[in-house]
Scaffold this motif. Structure first.
Motif, PDB file in Angstrom:
ATOM      1  N   UNK A   1      -1.864   6.498  42.507  1.00 12.45           N
ATOM      2  CA  UNK A   1      -1.802   5.076  42.841  1.00 12.45           C
ATOM      3  C   UNK A   1      -2.634   4.767  44.082  1.00 12.45           C
ATOM      4  N   UNK A   2      -3.393   3.665  44.011  1.00  8.43           N
ATOM      5  CA  UNK A   2      -4.290   3.318  45.098  1.00  8.43           C
ATOM      6  C   UNK A   2      -5.681   3.894  44.948  1.00  8.43           C
ATOM      7  N   UNK A   3      -5.857   4.801  44.013  1.00 11.33           N
ATOM      8  CA  UNK A   3      -7.143   5.452  43.817  1.00 11.33           C
ATOM      9  C   UNK A   3      -8.100   4.628  42.976  1.00 11.33           C
TER      10      UNK A   3
ATOM     11  N   UNK B   1     -10.855  -4.833  39.685  1.00  8.80           N
ATOM     12  CA  UNK B   1     -11.771  -4.237  38.714  1.00  8.80           C
ATOM     13  C   UNK B   1     -13.102  -4.978  38.731  1.00  8.80           C
ATOM     14  N   UNK B   2     -14.173  -4.222  38.449  1.00 11.33           N
ATOM     15  CA  UNK B   2     -15.510  -4.795  38.311  1.00 11.33           C
ATOM     16  C   UNK B   2     -16.110  -4.330  36.996  1.00 11.33           C
ATOM     17  N   UNK B   3     -16.704  -5.244  36.265  1.00 11.80           N
ATOM     18  CA  UNK B   3     -17.393  -4.891  35.029  1.00 11.80           C
ATOM     19  C   UNK B   3     -18.897  -5.027  35.253  1.00 11.80           C
TER      20      UNK B   3
ATOM     21  N   UNK C   1     -15.411  -0.414  36.804  1.00  8.94           N
ATOM     22  CA  UNK C   1     -15.010   0.186  38.071  1.00  8.94           C
ATOM     23  C   UNK C   1     -13.604  -0.317  38.401  1.00  8.94           C
ATOM     24  N   UNK C   2     -12.671   0.620  38.513  1.00 10.63           N
ATOM     25  CA  UNK C   2     -11.283   0.266  38.746  1.00 10.63           C
ATOM     26  C   UNK C   2     -10.857   0.779  40.112  1.00 10.63           C
ATOM     27  N   UNK C   3     -10.503  -0.137  40.998  1.00  7.90           N
ATOM     28  CA  UNK C   3     -10.059   0.204  42.345  1.00  7.90           C
ATOM     29  C   UNK C   3      -8.591  -0.177  42.537  1.00  7.90           C
ATOM     30  N   UNK C   4      -7.990   0.347  43.588  1.00  9.69           N
ATOM     31  CA  UNK C   4      -6.588   0.036  43.916  1.00  9.69           C
ATOM     32  C   UNK C   4      -5.699   0.156  42.687  1.00  9.69           C
ATOM     33  N   UNK C   5      -5.833   1.260  41.993  1.00 11.27           N
ATOM     34  CA  UNK C   5      -5.115   1.429  40.724  1.00 11.27           C
ATOM     35  C   UNK C   5      -3.612   1.485  40.932  1.00 11.27           C
ATOM     36  N   UNK C   6      -2.908   0.923  39.959  1.00  9.22           N
ATOM     37  CA  UNK C   6      -1.451   0.858  39.973  1.00  9.22           C
ATOM     38  C   UNK C   6      -0.893   1.623  38.780  1.00  9.22           C
TER      39      UNK C   6
ATOM     40  N   UNK D   1     -10.445   5.704  26.048  1.00  8.40           N
ATOM     41  CA  UNK D   1     -10.285   6.773  27.033  1.00  8.40           C
ATOM     42  C   UNK D   1      -9.011   6.495  27.816  1.00  8.40           C
ATOM     43  N   UNK D   2      -8.198   7.538  28.010  1.00  8.20           N
ATOM     44  CA  UNK D   2      -6.887   7.378  28.628  1.00  8.20           C
ATOM     45  C   UNK D   2      -6.999   7.451  30.150  1.00  8.20           C
ATOM     46  N   UNK D   3      -6.435   6.446  30.795  1.00  4.18           N
ATOM     47  CA  UNK D   3      -6.317   6.421  32.247  1.00  4.18           C
ATOM     48  C   UNK D   3      -4.834   6.525  32.593  1.00  4.18           C
ATOM     49  N   UNK D   4      -4.486   7.511  33.388  1.00  3.79           N
ATOM     50  CA  UNK D   4      -3.102   7.702  33.812  1.00  3.79           C
ATOM     51  C   UNK D   4      -3.029   7.572  35.322  1.00  3.79           C
ATOM     52  N   UNK D   5      -2.231   6.628  35.786  1.00  2.00           N
ATOM     53  CA  UNK D   5      -2.048   6.426  37.221  1.00  2.00           C
ATOM     54  C   UNK D   5      -0.642   6.893  37.574  1.00  2.00           C
ATOM     55  N   UNK D   6      -0.579   7.983  38.324  1.00  2.00           N
ATOM     56  CA  UNK D   6       0.720   8.582  38.634  1.00  2.00           C
ATOM     57  C   UNK D   6       0.609   9.431  39.893  1.00  2.00           C
ATOM     58  N   UNK D   7       1.703   9.479  40.616  1.00  2.00           N
ATOM     59  CA  UNK D   7       1.735  10.329  41.808  1.00  2.00           C
ATOM     60  C   UNK D   7       2.257  11.720  41.471  1.00  2.00           C
TER      61      UNK D   7
END
Lengths: 122, 110
Positions: A14-16, A68-70, A82-87, A116-122
């Motif tokens: 998270x936050x990455x 996010x930026x496309x 581009x994905x920032x501050x991911x939750x 494509x799988x994005x997993x946001x986890x600590x």
């Protein structure tokens, strides 16, 4: 044959940040709107962002607009997210999609990548 | 940007017809003829089935049809076949360059 191949997914804290790419082939990439659509595990589809052929129109769902930026590189037939501050709630399969006639509002999605799988986890 | 409302499930026997509804508001479904429908089999990417309310892309069987009345759009599958069993999602333009999906309907062929 139209092909859309996503890459760049993975596990992030998270936050990455993470940058997704989509390689397009089989059509004149520079002539088309492109979109990103996501699907959380076991959930429905959610439109994320659109970009027009020359990058002067970009639209986002409210929940990602400031994070996010496309973008695209027509010379490389490539689309990016581009994905920032991911939750945690950004966890999903992200699909690269070709879109039609978004300027008018129609914006139907006629070709999809496999995601494509994005997993946001600590 | 609220999601459009679809029934969670629908079912029918082979050869029958089934209709899936997609309810929005005058700000999305009711305000524009920009409703599209997508079919998704488990583990697969979605596939476009209907665009602009009632237009079928080439290659989609004419058993699939779309319509709209007021704030509700509908997808009808006639002559149900086993391979039609899938999740179906509607999508609509919602104005101000926003687009919204429905929550999805799981179609079961009995």
């Amino acid at each position: 044959e139209v092909q859309l191949v996503e890459s760049g997914g993975g596990l992030v804290r998270p936050g990455g940040s993470l940058r997704l790419s989509c390689a397009a082939s089989g059509f004149s990439f520079s002539d088309y709107w492109m979109s990103w659509v996501r699907q959380a595990p076991g959930k429905g589809l959610q439109w994320v962002a659109n970009i027009n052929s020359d990058e002067n129109e970009k639209y986002f769902v409210d929940s990602v607009e400031d994070r996010f930026t496309i973008s695209r590189d027509n010379a490389k037939n490539s689309l990016y997210l581009q994905m920032n501050s991911l939750r945690v709630e950004d966890t999903a399969v992200y699909y690269c999609v070709r879109a039609r006639y978004c300027s008018s509002g129609s914006c139907y999605l006629d070709y999809w990548g496999q995601g494509t799988l994005v997993t946001v986890s600590s | 940007q609220s999601a459009l409302t679809q029934p969670p499930s629908a079912s029918g026997s082979p050869g029958q017809s089934v209709t899936i509804s997609c309810t929005g508001t005058s700000g999305d479904v009711g305000g524009y003829n920009y409703v599209s429908w997508y079919q998704q089999h488990p583990g697969k990417a979605p596939k476009l089935m209907i665009f602009e309310v009632n237009k079928r892309p080439s290659g989609v069987p004419d058993r699939f049809s779309g319509s709209k009345s007021g704030n509700t759009a509908s997808l009808t599958v006639s002559g149900l076949q086993a391979e039609d069993e899938a999740d179906y999602y509607c999508n609509s333009y919602a104005g101000r360059k926003n687009w919204v999906f429905g929550g999805g309907t799981k179609l079961t062929v009995l």
